[in-house]
Design a protein around this motif. Sequence first.
Motif: not given
Length: 113
Positions: A104-113, A19-27, A65-69
Amino acid sequence: MSRRDDLIAKYAQDIKDKLGETPDMDLLTKVTIGCGPSIYNADAETIASSDDSELDRVRKNYLMKKLGLADGPQLMEAINSVIDKYGRSNRNKYRPVIYYMLCKQFGKQSVYG
C-alpha cells in the motif's frame, strides 16, 4: 472456514487493532496467498525487526523481486517506517501484514492484479 481464512482474519484484526486501519480484505487475501506456505510456520509467519538480515531479505525478495522496485535507501526507510507504525515492541509482526502495508505504501496493489 479454512486455516488460511482463519489466518487472514487474524491479520485483518491485527491491522485494525495495531494500526487503526480498516484493511482492504481483497488485497490482504492476495498478499497472504502470495506468502505461500510460510504463513503456516510460526517462525516464518513473523518478521524479526531486530534482525538486519531478515529486513534485508524483505527488501530484496519482496520489495525488489515481487514489487519490482529499484534498490535504494528509500526501501529500508519504508520497511523501518512500517515496522515503527506496527510497533517495534510488538512481538508478533506478521509477514503478510508487513507486506500488505509496504504494498500500500508504494502503491503497488496492481502487482496482485
